[in-house]
Design a protein around this motif. Structure first.
Motif, mmCIF file in Angstrom:
data_model
loop_
_atom_site.group_PDB
_atom_site.id
_atom_site.type_symbol
_atom_site.label_atom_id
_atom_site.label_comp_id
_atom_site.label_asym_id
_atom_site.label_seq_id
_atom_site.Cartn_x
_atom_site.Cartn_y
_atom_site.Cartn_z
ATOM 1 N N ARG A 1 0.829 -1.210 0.000
ATOM 2 C CA ARG A 1 0.000 0.000 0.000
ATOM 3 C C ARG A 1 0.862 1.259 0.000
ATOM 4 N N GLU A 2 1.919 1.257 0.790
ATOM 5 C CA GLU A 2 2.766 2.453 0.906
ATOM 6 C C GLU A 2 3.683 2.636 -0.303
ATOM 7 N N SER A 3 4.021 1.519 -0.982
ATOM 8 C CA SER A 3 4.852 1.634 -2.184
ATOM 9 C C SER A 3 4.017 1.938 -3.413
ATOM 10 N N GLU A 4 2.689 2.007 -3.200
ATOM 11 C CA GLU A 4 1.728 2.331 -4.253
ATOM 12 C C GLU A 4 1.728 1.312 -5.384
ATOM 13 N N THR A 5 2.136 0.056 -5.081
ATOM 14 C CA THR A 5 1.963 -1.006 -6.065
ATOM 15 C C THR A 5 0.491 -1.408 -6.151
ATOM 16 N N VAL A 6 -0.269 -1.075 -5.118
ATOM 17 C CA VAL A 6 -1.727 -1.191 -5.187
ATOM 18 C C VAL A 6 -2.319 0.133 -4.725
ATOM 19 N N SER A 7 -3.519 0.409 -5.182
ATOM 20 C CA SER A 7 -4.162 1.670 -4.829
ATOM 21 C C SER A 7 -4.520 1.701 -3.345
ATOM 22 N N LYS A 8 -4.326 2.854 -2.729
ATOM 23 C CA LYS A 8 -4.714 3.001 -1.325
ATOM 24 C C LYS A 8 -6.227 2.949 -1.168
ATOM 25 N N ASN A 9 -6.952 3.157 -2.279
ATOM 26 C CA ASN A 9 -8.404 3.039 -2.228
ATOM 27 C C ASN A 9 -8.857 1.583 -2.149
ATOM 28 N N VAL A 10 -7.960 0.664 -2.550
ATOM 29 C CA VAL A 10 -8.283 -0.765 -2.470
ATOM 30 C C VAL A 10 -8.071 -1.267 -1.050
ATOM 31 N N PHE A 11 -6.878 -1.008 -0.513
ATOM 32 C CA PHE A 11 -6.564 -1.451 0.846
ATOM 33 C C PHE A 11 -6.701 -0.275 1.812
ATOM 34 N N THR A 12 -7.944 0.101 2.073
ATOM 35 C CA THR A 12 -8.207 1.087 3.117
ATOM 36 C C THR A 12 -8.057 0.402 4.475
ATOM 37 N N PRO A 13 -7.881 1.146 5.563
ATOM 38 C CA PRO A 13 -7.656 0.504 6.868
ATOM 39 C C PRO A 13 -8.710 -0.529 7.243
ATOM 40 N N ASP A 14 -9.996 -0.249 6.930
ATOM 41 C CA ASP A 14 -11.029 -1.217 7.306
ATOM 42 C C ASP A 14 -10.921 -2.505 6.496
ATOM 43 N N TYR A 15 -10.552 -2.399 5.224
ATOM 44 C CA TYR A 15 -10.363 -3.598 4.411
ATOM 45 C C TYR A 15 -9.105 -4.358 4.826
ATOM 46 N N ILE A 16 -8.069 -3.637 5.231
ATOM 47 C CA ILE A 16 -6.852 -4.301 5.721
ATOM 48 C C ILE A 16 -7.180 -5.117 6.972
ATOM 49 N N SER A 17 -7.915 -4.502 7.893
ATOM 50 C CA SER A 17 -8.314 -5.221 9.115
ATOM 51 C C SER A 17 -9.115 -6.466 8.768
ATOM 52 N N ALA A 18 -10.066 -6.307 7.849
ATOM 53 C CA ALA A 18 -10.969 -7.415 7.524
ATOM 54 C C ALA A 18 -10.242 -8.563 6.834
ATOM 55 N N VAL A 19 -9.386 -8.244 5.853
ATOM 56 C CA VAL A 19 -8.737 -9.315 5.099
ATOM 57 C C VAL A 19 -7.681 -10.029 5.949
#
Length: 438
Positions: free
Chosen positions: A313-331
């Motif tokens: 997420r921080e290297s922007e290899t994926v969009s920050k809109n994909v891995f938002t904090p709530d989705y990170i927690s859930a996955v």
């Protein structure tokens, strides 16, 4: 004239009432039978209005699909309340659904228990379309053989802890399913969160999680136990039967009523919906604390699943809109939830089956002992090529005792399966249980 006007007004009012009642009745019938109409050509047992084939599920349990496959063939219809499920009970057709036509049936169907739990909806399992693809491509590297092989020392340390516990209680009966659940929760907790729950240690609870969720000395073992208890409670309450919450039952019968009733019932103390909402909120809070701590840690490395997602997420290899904090927690939690329960079930099944076949146990031990010295750790290549008999035993145990009798997905467009043309938004379920038996 006045009498005629009154009679005319009365007749108009009566007609209006009749048309209103008929319109409401047509709407209700359309809602209840709309999903059925597009798949009415697929064979099925007679359905009961509103409840569908739930009485058959209550009678036969998971074996109901085996019973119906013998009577109705490799593809048939099963109604969970109003919702028809197209059951695919043939290996070749399952291959067609899961591989050849996967792009048309890639989204998971969302059962009513998951609809009642927003936490579980945001994991990879029930995420949909482009977000699912982006999340999956990021996560895929975690499952490469080289990464899995690097977890062997972690697994070994937890197995040794569990073995010490067994040695210290020789005179007590051990429930292996409980032991395997503690063991897998420890391994996957370390692999997913970078947290050692310490469930397989003699001390029962480790202190390492305290450092992960804030580092303060105020966080005590009771709070760690509380996290685990909430995890277990959240798992066991995802019931797709008539023992779940009222909103889940309504979701099975009349899905449109599930969310309104859930919003009302979750505010009434003592109801099952209130308990589930309360538990999920506390569990989400615990997860958010762990994620927040990881986000602030600039030296977290990339050994665990959570750190890998953060780095991507921080290297922007994926969009920050994909891995938002709530989705990170859930996955991340999804890995603990799905991995611990399914792996523990499979381990228990293997031990149960092998215990009844001493010759199999002897060959298993011979293959393990023949690998090398006890302290030699297998590489990724070793895991794939040096343990063929163990691989066969695991697959055979999974063939006998499947974690789930069905794999359910939803059509994203009109698609033909087994000679039947299925419309969009139809649930297609691959029957995994029993496919390997002739």
């Amino acid at each position: 004239m006045g009498v005629l006007e009154v009679m005319l007004f009365t007749n108009v009012s009566l007609l209006s009432t009749i048309f209103t009642v008929l319109a409401i009745l047509a709407g209700v019938l359309g809602y209840l039978y709309g999903p059925y109409w597009g798949v009415r050509g697929v064979p099925s047992p007679p359905t009961i209005p509103l409840v569908g084939h739930l009485p058959l599920l209550a009678k036969y349990g998971p074996d109901v699909f085996s019973v119906l496959a013998k009577q109705y063939g490799p593809i048939f219809r099963f109604h969970m309340g109003r919702q028809p499920l197209i059951i695919v009970a043939d290996a070749e057709l399952c291959r067609e659904v899961g591989i050849k036509k996967f792009k048309d049936i890639q989204n998971r169907s969302i059962p009513s228990p998951i609809s009642a739990s927003p936490l579980h909806q945001k994991g990879l399992f029930f995420t949909r379309d482009a977000r699912w693809s982006a999340m999956r491509n990021t996560i895929l590297s975690v499952y490469q053989p080289s990464h899995l092989a690097s977890l062997v020392p972690t697994m070994q340390s937890f197995i040794e802890s569990a073995t010490e516990k067994l040695d210290s209680s020789k005179e007590e009966d051990i429930t292996f399913s409980n032991l395997s659940l503690r063991l897998t929760t420890d391994v996957i907790g370390q692999a997913a969160f970078g947290v050692n729950f310490g469930l397989s240690k003699p001390q029962s609870i480790s202190d390492s999680i305290n450092k992960q969720i804030g580092g303060s000395q105020d966080i005590n073992n009771d709070e760690v136990s509380d996290f685990i208890n909430q995890h277990i409670y959240s798992t066991t309450q995802l019931k797709m039967d008539l023992s779940g919450s009222l909103s889940i039952i309504l979701g099975l019968l009349v899905p449109i009523l599930q969310e309104p009733f859930r919003q009302i019932l979750k505010r009434i103390p003592g109801t099952m919906d209130w308990k589930v909402e309360h538990t999920n909120r506390k569990l989400s809070g615990r997860l958010d604390e762990i994620v927040g701590k990881k986000m602030r840690d600039r030296e977290r490395g990339s050994k665990d699943f959570l750190s890998l997602i953060m780095n991507a997420r921080e290297s922007e290899t994926v969009s920050k809109n994909v891995f938002t904090p709530d989705y990170i927690s859930a996955v991340t939690y999804e890995h603990l939830l799905a991995g611990s329960a399914t792996t523990a079930f499979t381990l228990s099944s293997i031990v149960y089956l092998v215990a009844g076949h001493p010759e199999v146990e002897e060959k298993l031990l011979a293959e393990i002992d023949g690998f090398g010295p006890p302290d030699q750790m297998p590489t990724a290549h070793d895991l794939q090529h040096k343990f063929p008999y163990i691989d066969q035993v695991i697959k055979e145990a999974m063939r006998f005792y499947m974690v789930s009798p069905l794999v359910a997905r939803e059509t994203s467009r009109q698609v033909e399966i087994g000679g039947y043309l299925l419309p969009k938004f139809i649930f297609v379920c691959e029957r995994s249980r029993g496919l390997g038996f002739g």
